[in-house]
Design a protein around this motif. Structure first.
Motif, mmCIF file in Angstrom:
data_model
loop_
_atom_site.group_PDB
_atom_site.id
_atom_site.type_symbol
_atom_site.label_atom_id
_atom_site.label_comp_id
_atom_site.label_asym_id
_atom_site.label_seq_id
_atom_site.Cartn_x
_atom_site.Cartn_y
_atom_site.Cartn_z
ATOM 1 N N VAL A 86 88.652 132.291 7.344
ATOM 2 C CA VAL A 86 89.680 131.730 8.222
ATOM 3 C C VAL A 86 90.560 132.800 8.875
ATOM 4 C CG1 VAL A 86 91.792 130.345 8.205
ATOM 5 C CG2 VAL A 86 89.684 129.425 7.273
ATOM 6 N N PRO A 87 91.049 133.826 8.180
ATOM 7 C CA PRO A 87 91.893 134.820 8.855
ATOM 8 C C PRO A 87 91.189 135.537 10.005
ATOM 9 C CG PRO A 87 92.132 135.025 6.496
ATOM 10 C CD PRO A 87 91.007 134.054 6.738
ATOM 11 N N THR A 116 85.307 129.979 2.790
ATOM 12 C CA THR A 116 86.156 129.497 3.881
ATOM 13 C C THR A 116 87.488 130.237 3.891
ATOM 14 O OG1 THR A 116 85.121 127.318 3.766
ATOM 15 C CG2 THR A 116 87.252 127.459 4.875
ATOM 16 N N ALA A 117 88.084 130.429 2.728
ATOM 17 C CA ALA A 117 89.366 131.134 2.638
ATOM 18 C C ALA A 117 89.231 132.577 3.118
ATOM 19 C CB ALA A 117 89.892 131.101 1.207
ATOM 20 N N MET A 118 88.093 133.178 2.897
ATOM 21 C CA MET A 118 87.873 134.553 3.351
ATOM 22 C C MET A 118 87.620 134.604 4.861
ATOM 23 S SD MET A 118 85.602 135.959 0.128
ATOM 24 C CE MET A 118 84.660 137.017 1.146
ATOM 25 N N THR A 161 83.391 125.114 -5.002
ATOM 26 C CA THR A 161 84.234 126.288 -5.244
ATOM 27 C C THR A 161 83.764 127.471 -4.412
ATOM 28 O OG1 THR A 161 84.670 125.520 -7.495
ATOM 29 C CG2 THR A 161 85.119 127.846 -7.028
ATOM 30 N N ALA A 177 84.728 126.906 -0.823
ATOM 31 C CA ALA A 177 86.170 127.076 -0.635
ATOM 32 C C ALA A 177 86.537 128.560 -0.568
ATOM 33 C CB ALA A 177 86.939 126.382 -1.746
ATOM 34 N N VAL A 178 85.960 129.371 -1.424
ATOM 35 C CA VAL A 178 86.236 130.808 -1.426
ATOM 36 C C VAL A 178 85.748 131.445 -0.123
ATOM 37 C CG1 VAL A 178 85.619 133.005 -2.531
ATOM 38 C CG2 VAL A 178 86.295 131.053 -3.924
#
Length: 193
Positions: A42-43, A38-40, A32, A35-36
């Protein structure tokens, strides 16, 4: 002084208790968190990749100018740079003379007409990544160098390099300007010289 216990079964039980590894809950928490993060992250990679592709294209144009100029001086002139035609190898990003997004070639232009004719030697070919647009601001499909390394265009020539996704407003947009004598100047965050 500590003396090990003589019972091997008890020693094995103590050892295995310390080497059990991660529990399912611990693994879920780690996944988890990854994942958090990575999501932050990627942009922020998008603009970085746009800048990298733009810089690569700027480097290609700059080396094209230097190589064509050098070859023209060595060969006594008659060296041209021409855009690769729209539809070549499936590329559909160069429908006008201004659009050089399919790439370009450097060739020995023996008849100095700016067109690659049968028997004329291709010196180098540059293919373009599909995510970058290259525009010749002079709207010309070719330019050539004479025996002194000057371009046939008396005015300064320039190219606008723009990431396709970001467009002209992208901070990665860059202009490559060169004078008739072959001096190259790169202008960041702009499409004009």
């Amino acid at each position: 002084m500590h003396v090990p216990h003589p019972d091997p079964a008890r020693r094995l039980a103590q050892t295995s208790r310390h080497a059990q590894g991660f529990t399912a809950i611990e693994l879920l928490i780690v996944i988890t968190i990854l994942a958090v993060l990575t999501a932050m992250a990627v942009p922020s990679f998008g603009p970085m990749i746009e800048r990298w592709r733009t810089n690569q294209t700027v480097s290609n144009i700059t080396s094209t100018i230097y190589m064509a100029r050098s070859e023209a001086i060595k060969r006594g002139g008659k060296v041209s740079v021409r855009k690769i035609a729209n539809g070549t190898d499936g590329c559909t990003f160069a429908s006008t003379n201004q659009e050089w997004s399919c790439g370009w070639i450097i060739f020995a232009d023996t008849d100095e007409d700016g067109n690659l004719d049968a028997g004329e030697e291709v010196l180098q070919t540059f293919q373009m990544p599909t995510s970058v647009d290259v525009m010749n601001n002079n709207s010309s499909a070719s330019f050539r160098f004479d025996r002194w390394g000057r371009t046939n265009n008396i005015n300064a020539a320039s190219f606008a390099i723009v990431p396709r996704a970001g467009g002209v407003a992208s901070p990665a947009a860059t202009a490559v300007c060169f004078s008739s004598g072959g001096r190259v100047r790169v202008v960041k965050e702009s499409v004009t010289c």
